[in-house]
Scaffold this active site. Structure first.
Site, PDB file in Angstrom:
ATOM      1  CG  HIS A 158      70.268  19.443  25.291  1.00 34.78           C
ATOM      2  ND1 HIS A 158      69.534  18.759  24.247  1.00 34.78           N
ATOM      3  CD2 HIS A 158      71.177  20.259  24.710  1.00 34.78           C
ATOM      4  CE1 HIS A 158      69.658  19.754  23.139  1.00 34.78           C
ATOM      5  NE2 HIS A 158      70.800  20.373  23.652  1.00 34.78           N
TER       6      HIS A 158
ATOM      7  CG  HIS B 223      75.957  27.864  19.332  1.00 32.95           C
ATOM      8  ND1 HIS B 223      75.298  28.643  20.120  1.00 32.95           N
ATOM      9  CD2 HIS B 223      75.744  26.658  19.324  1.00 32.95           C
ATOM     10  CE1 HIS B 223      74.228  27.672  20.299  1.00 32.95           C
ATOM     11  NE2 HIS B 223      74.372  26.496  19.829  1.00 32.95           N
TER      12      HIS B 223
ATOM     13  CD  GLU C  48      73.604  24.015  23.044  1.00 29.23           C
ATOM     14  OE1 GLU C  48      73.241  24.060  21.972  1.00 29.23           O
ATOM     15  OE2 GLU C  48      72.644  23.392  23.500  1.00 29.23           O
TER      16      GLU C  48
ATOM     17  CG  ASP D 295      77.124  21.589  21.941  1.00 37.71           C
ATOM     18  OD1 ASP D 295      76.810  22.786  22.465  1.00 37.71           O
ATOM     19  OD2 ASP D 295      76.847  21.113  20.825  1.00 37.71           O
TER      20      ASP D 295
ATOM     21  CG  HIS E  64      70.698  25.550  18.776  1.00 38.61           C
ATOM     22  ND1 HIS E  64      71.257  24.805  19.659  1.00 38.61           N
ATOM     23  CD2 HIS E  64      69.210  25.390  18.943  1.00 38.61           C
ATOM     24  CE1 HIS E  64      70.563  24.379  20.478  1.00 38.61           C
ATOM     25  NE2 HIS E  64      69.226  24.366  20.116  1.00 38.61           N
TER      26      HIS E  64
ATOM     27  CG  ASP F  40      74.481  23.835  16.891  1.00 40.57           C
ATOM     28  OD1 ASP F  40      75.671  23.161  16.975  1.00 40.57           O
ATOM     29  OD2 ASP F  40      73.849  24.186  17.730  1.00 40.57           O
TER      30      ASP F  40
ATOM     31  CE1 TYR G 118      72.944  18.460  16.088  1.00 39.04           C
ATOM     32  CE2 TYR G 118      72.034  20.311  14.504  1.00 39.04           C
ATOM     33  CZ  TYR G 118      72.888  19.941  15.700  1.00 39.04           C
ATOM     34  OH  TYR G 118      73.621  20.838  16.288  1.00 39.04           O
TER      35      TYR G 118
ATOM     36  CG  HIS H  19      77.303  18.708  16.329  1.00 42.34           C
ATOM     37  ND1 HIS H  19      78.112  18.371  17.660  1.00 42.34           N
ATOM     38  CD2 HIS H  19      76.804  19.755  16.866  1.00 42.34           C
ATOM     39  CE1 HIS H  19      77.611  19.265  18.892  1.00 42.34           C
ATOM     40  NE2 HIS H  19      76.661  19.995  17.969  1.00 42.34           N
TER      41      HIS H  19
HETATM   42 FE1  FEO Z   1      73.650  24.462  19.703  1.00 42.77          FE
HETATM   43 FE2  FEO Z   1      76.049  22.090  19.071  1.00 42.77          FE
HETATM   44  O1  FEO Z   1      75.167  23.264  19.973  1.00 42.77           O
END
Ligand code: FEO
Length: 398
Positions: free
Chosen positions: A23, A77, A79, A81, A144, A163, A191, A222
């Site tokens: 993004h 989370h 989001e 991903d 996040h 995250d 990051y 991640h």
């Molecule tokens: Fe806030 Fe890896 O998503």
């Protein structure tokens, strides 16, 4: 590939070798979507992966477990991903309850058709038994998103941190081994700068809370899992959360006919004469992600744009819009730039710097067309003054 975090605890995520744009964050080294399987009397799957990986993810999971044997799917989370494959996962894991906090359920219901999902809503601090071990849930708002949560496995001193502590990096190893440590730490900083910089206060609060827990392993969503350098990444987060300024000056600029660039080099020269770390960042030669990464720990920056159509150049507007959203407060700054038959560029940059609540140390430094020797001397003096303020700010923060 070693994927075992502890007895019965495995990494079961996906590696995204090819992603280059997360993004708008340029992910030059790819990324991973980490998911974890905890096998005890009850079986829990912690987080899932981005939707395009769902099929491969479910196939690979079946090498560990029958999908219908999974009791809990924890969503830390919402989001996409991490939640993108939930519709397929919840269909395949027919017995599983979706475990999340109240706000996460709300977010998931606004992303997916959740009417057939069996939710188990957990409160902050709640403990859920898996048999011989437990999972404890900690709400981590704004790390996040507002619904974010971390999951703790106390018996293994292991925190699935979402995250937080993550990195966009694709590697063949899952852990912070010595040969990948430097690269992982650099990506962790990038990051933090690009995803979490604006959430310093919530992250600081989270770090205080985590300091009360015995933790040996940090397993983010991640990048690599921290088990050898856990203290290093926590200490780095402590610095980043308060935007601790280093004695460093950035000269960020765009240029049209090289006049603003001449000013940039003179400002850099002035800053370097104070023996600080000084870097020149041409906005067309650096990604937004790299610029944000450099801004995170800088104490000061000079930002320049020529005038185009009575305002700043569009690429610089993009950089400043991006940085403004990340809220890099507590830094000294000034604007500069060349103009032609009418002003506007440097003034527009200066307006951004003020709106960003930076400490603007002088009025915009401007020149008409090509900077002469007198202007370049002024640029060197301004660069030196900025560097001196950078030193003061970094000493004050010690
Ligand atoms: Fe806030 Fe890896 O998503």
């Amino acid at each position: 590939m070693d994927t075992k975090l502890a007895n019965g605890v495995f990494w079961v995520g996906c590696i995204d070798w090819n992603i280059r744009d997360f993004h708008g964050y340029e992910t030059e080294g790819g990324s991973t979507y980490n998911s974890y399987l905890v096998k005890d009397s009850k079986i829990a799957l912690i987080d899932t992966v981005k939707e395009p990986f769902a099929k491969a993810y479910l196939e690979s999971l079946t090498q560990h477990i029958k999908l219908e044997d999974i009791d809990y799917v924890i969503c830390n989370h919402a989001e996409p991903d991490h939640s993108g494959s939930l519709p397929q996962v919840m269909k395949a894991c027919s017995r599983a309850e979706l475990v999340c906090d109240k706000k996460c359920r709300e977010a998931l219901s606004l992303h997916y058709d959740t009417k057939d999902w069996r939710f188990r809503i957990v409160q902050d601090g709640e403990i859920m038994s898996l048999g011989t071990r437990n999972l404890q849930f900690f709400e981590t708002p704004m790390s996040h998103w507002p619904e974010s949560m971390a999951t703790y496995l106390p018996e293994e001193k292991l925190l699935f941190s979402m995250d937080v502590f993550g990195q966009h990096i694709a590697l063949s190893t899952r852990f912070d081994d010595d040969d990948v440590y430097t690269a992982a730490m650099a990506e962790a900083k990038k990051y933090y700068a690009n995803i979490l910089m604006l959430y310093g206060k919530p992250n600081d609060k989270l770090l205080t809370r985590l300091s009360t827990l015995p933790i040996n392993t940090l397993a983010p969503s991640h990048g690599v899992i921290w088990r050898k350098h856990t203290a290093d990444i926590v200490n780095a987060y402590k610095r980043w959360a308060v935007l601790k300024p280093e004695p460093k000056v950035l000269v960020i600029y765009d240029t049209m006919w090289k006049s603003t660039e001449k000013m940039a080099y003179a400002i850099l020269e002035g800053a370097l004469s104070a023996n600080v770390c000084a870097k020149l960042l041409y906005v067309r030669a650096n990604t937004l992600a790299t610029i944000a990464d450099e801004v995170l720990d800088t104490a000061a920056m000079a930002v320049g744009s020529p005038t185009l159509n009575t305002t700043l150049m569009s690429q610089m507007a993009a950089v400043l819009t991006y940085l403004k959203g990340l809220r890099p407060v507590g830094k000294a700054a000034f604007a500069f730039g060349s103009y032609g038959w009418g002003k506007g560029g440097a003034d527009a940059v200066g307006k951004y710097l003020t709106e960003m609540n930076l400490e603007v140390i002088r009025e915009p430094l401007q020149t008409q067309f090509v900077p002469n020797a007198e202007v370049l001397t002024k640029c060197r003096e301004a660069g030196l003054a900025l560097a001196q303020r950078a030193i003061e700010l970094s000493q004050k923060a010690k």
